[in-house]
Design a protein around this motif. Structure first.
Motif, PDB file in Angstrom:
ATOM      1  N   MET A   1       0.837  -1.175   0.000  1.00 27.75           N
ATOM      2  CA  MET A   1       0.000   0.000   0.000  1.00 27.75           C
ATOM      3  C   MET A   1       0.880   1.235   0.000  1.00 27.75           C
ATOM      4  N   ALA A   2       0.350   2.308  -0.480  1.00 26.21           N
ATOM      5  CA  ALA A   2       1.100   3.563  -0.526  1.00 26.21           C
ATOM      6  C   ALA A   2       1.311   4.093   0.889  1.00 26.21           C
ATOM      7  N   ILE A   3       2.180   5.066   0.994  1.00 27.89           N
ATOM      8  CA  ILE A   3       2.445   5.745   2.258  1.00 27.89           C
ATOM      9  C   ILE A   3       1.760   7.105   2.201  1.00 27.89           C
ATOM     10  N   LYS A   4       1.308   7.583   3.352  1.00 29.43           N
ATOM     11  CA  LYS A   4       0.737   8.925   3.441  1.00 29.43           C
ATOM     12  C   LYS A   4       1.449   9.681   4.545  1.00 29.43           C
ATOM     13  N   ILE A   5       1.337  10.995   4.497  1.00 27.61           N
ATOM     14  CA  ILE A   5       1.908  11.852   5.528  1.00 27.61           C
ATOM     15  C   ILE A   5       0.740  12.402   6.343  1.00 27.61           C
ATOM     16  N   THR A   6       0.793  12.205   7.650  1.00 25.09           N
ATOM     17  CA  THR A   6      -0.308  12.626   8.523  1.00 25.09           C
ATOM     18  C   THR A   6      -0.186  14.108   8.888  1.00 25.09           C
ATOM     19  N   ASP A   7      -1.211  14.599   9.556  1.00 28.20           N
ATOM     20  CA  ASP A   7      -1.254  16.001   9.988  1.00 28.20           C
ATOM     21  C   ASP A   7      -0.177  16.343  11.009  1.00 28.20           C
ATOM     22  N   GLU A   8       0.495  15.338  11.561  1.00 31.65           N
ATOM     23  CA  GLU A   8       1.567  15.595  12.520  1.00 31.65           C
ATOM     24  C   GLU A   8       2.845  16.089  11.843  1.00 31.65           C
ATOM     25  N   CYS A   9       2.859  16.156  10.515  1.00 31.17           N
ATOM     26  CA  CYS A   9       4.030  16.604   9.759  1.00 31.17           C
ATOM     27  C   CYS A   9       4.475  17.980  10.248  1.00 31.17           C
ATOM     28  N   ILE A  10       5.781  18.125  10.484  1.00 30.26           N
ATOM     29  CA  ILE A  10       6.333  19.408  10.935  1.00 30.26           C
ATOM     30  C   ILE A  10       7.009  20.163   9.789  1.00 30.26           C
ATOM     31  N   ASN A  11       6.815  19.694   8.556  1.00 30.17           N
ATOM     32  CA  ASN A  11       7.365  20.347   7.364  1.00 30.17           C
ATOM     33  C   ASN A  11       8.886  20.481   7.384  1.00 30.17           C
ATOM     34  N   CYS A  12       9.550  19.469   7.906  1.00 27.71           N
ATOM     35  CA  CYS A  12      11.016  19.519   7.941  1.00 27.71           C
ATOM     36  C   CYS A  12      11.619  19.250   6.569  1.00 27.71           C
ATOM     37  N   GLY A  13      10.901  18.527   5.708  1.00 22.14           N
ATOM     38  CA  GLY A  13      11.382  18.248   4.363  1.00 22.14           C
ATOM     39  C   GLY A  13      12.360  17.098   4.262  1.00 22.14           C
ATOM     40  N   ALA A  14      12.620  16.383   5.339  1.00 24.54           N
ATOM     41  CA  ALA A  14      13.593  15.287   5.305  1.00 24.54           C
ATOM     42  C   ALA A  14      13.176  14.181   4.341  1.00 24.54           C
ATOM     43  N   CYS A  15      11.882  13.978   4.173  1.00 29.77           N
ATOM     44  CA  CYS A  15      11.377  12.877   3.354  1.00 29.77           C
ATOM     45  C   CYS A  15      11.523  13.111   1.853  1.00 29.77           C
ATOM     46  N   GLU A  16      11.322  14.339   1.420  1.00 28.43           N
ATOM     47  CA  GLU A  16      11.226  14.636  -0.012  1.00 28.43           C
ATOM     48  C   GLU A  16      12.421  14.141  -0.828  1.00 28.43           C
ATOM     49  N   PRO A  17      13.666  14.450  -0.451  1.00 26.68           N
ATOM     50  CA  PRO A  17      14.787  13.998  -1.284  1.00 26.68           C
ATOM     51  C   PRO A  17      15.050  12.493  -1.212  1.00 26.68           C
ATOM     52  N   GLU A  18      14.446  11.808  -0.251  1.00 21.09           N
ATOM     53  CA  GLU A  18      14.671  10.374  -0.093  1.00 21.09           C
ATOM     54  C   GLU A  18      13.821   9.526  -1.028  1.00 21.09           C
ATOM     55  N   CYS A  19      12.774  10.096  -1.603  1.00 23.60           N
ATOM     56  CA  CYS A  19      11.832   9.322  -2.412  1.00 23.60           C
ATOM     57  C   CYS A  19      12.403   9.027  -3.799  1.00 23.60           C
ATOM     58  N   PRO A  20      12.582   7.743  -4.140  1.00 26.87           N
ATOM     59  CA  PRO A  20      13.141   7.400  -5.455  1.00 26.87           C
ATOM     60  C   PRO A  20      12.163   7.632  -6.611  1.00 26.87           C
ATOM     61  N   ASN A  21      10.885   7.854  -6.294  1.00 26.12           N
ATOM     62  CA  ASN A  21       9.874   8.076  -7.324  1.00 26.12           C
ATOM     63  C   ASN A  21       9.446   9.532  -7.429  1.00 26.12           C
ATOM     64  N   ASN A  22      10.019  10.377  -6.619  1.00 27.77           N
ATOM     65  CA  ASN A  22       9.610  11.784  -6.547  1.00 27.77           C
ATOM     66  C   ASN A  22       8.094  11.880  -6.334  1.00 27.77           C
TER      67      ASN A  22
END
Length: 115
Positions: A1-22
């Motif tokens: 199943m896909a992954i989602k980001i919950t409302d607890e996100c603090i907008n740090c941006g650590a996840c974005e560059p890690e995604c191999p599919n953008n």
């Protein structure tokens, strides 16, 4: 199943560059299948509709980072675990119950995006 980001996100941006599919976008940013993939031309989305790979779609969130399930493969074929979840400091990258896919389906989606 896909992954989602919950409302607890603090907008740090650590996840974005890690995604191999953008598949991860900053809140308010439009997304396209072609971003970070080799897809050109028509592409069938998970809901069965067809879009051009370069068509910009409305953001799925405005205030926090988000993941488009149409591009998320849980890092199958790239890594042992979803990299967004591995680097998230507040554990807000979690499985998205709305998009249940088998490993084979996730690998097939990866193969469609990265020729």
């Amino acid at each position: 199943m896909a992954i989602k980001i919950t409302d607890e996100c603090i907008n740090c941006g650590a996840c974005e560059p890690e995604c191999p599919n953008n598949a991860i976008y900053e809140g308010g940013v439009e997304w396209a299948i072609a971003d970070g993939t080799s897809v050109k031309g028509a592409f069938v989305l998970m809901d069965g509709s067809t879009t051009d790979a370069n068509t910009r779609h409305e953001p799925l969130a405005v205030d926090t980072y988000y993941i488009t399930a149409n591009k998320c493969t849980e890092c199958q074929g790239f890594h042992e675990e979803p990299q967004c979840a591995a680097v998230c400091p507040v554990d807000c990258c979690v499985p998205d119950e709305m998009y249940r896919e088998t490993v084979d389906e996730l690998l097939a989606k990866k193969d469609k995006m990265h020729l």
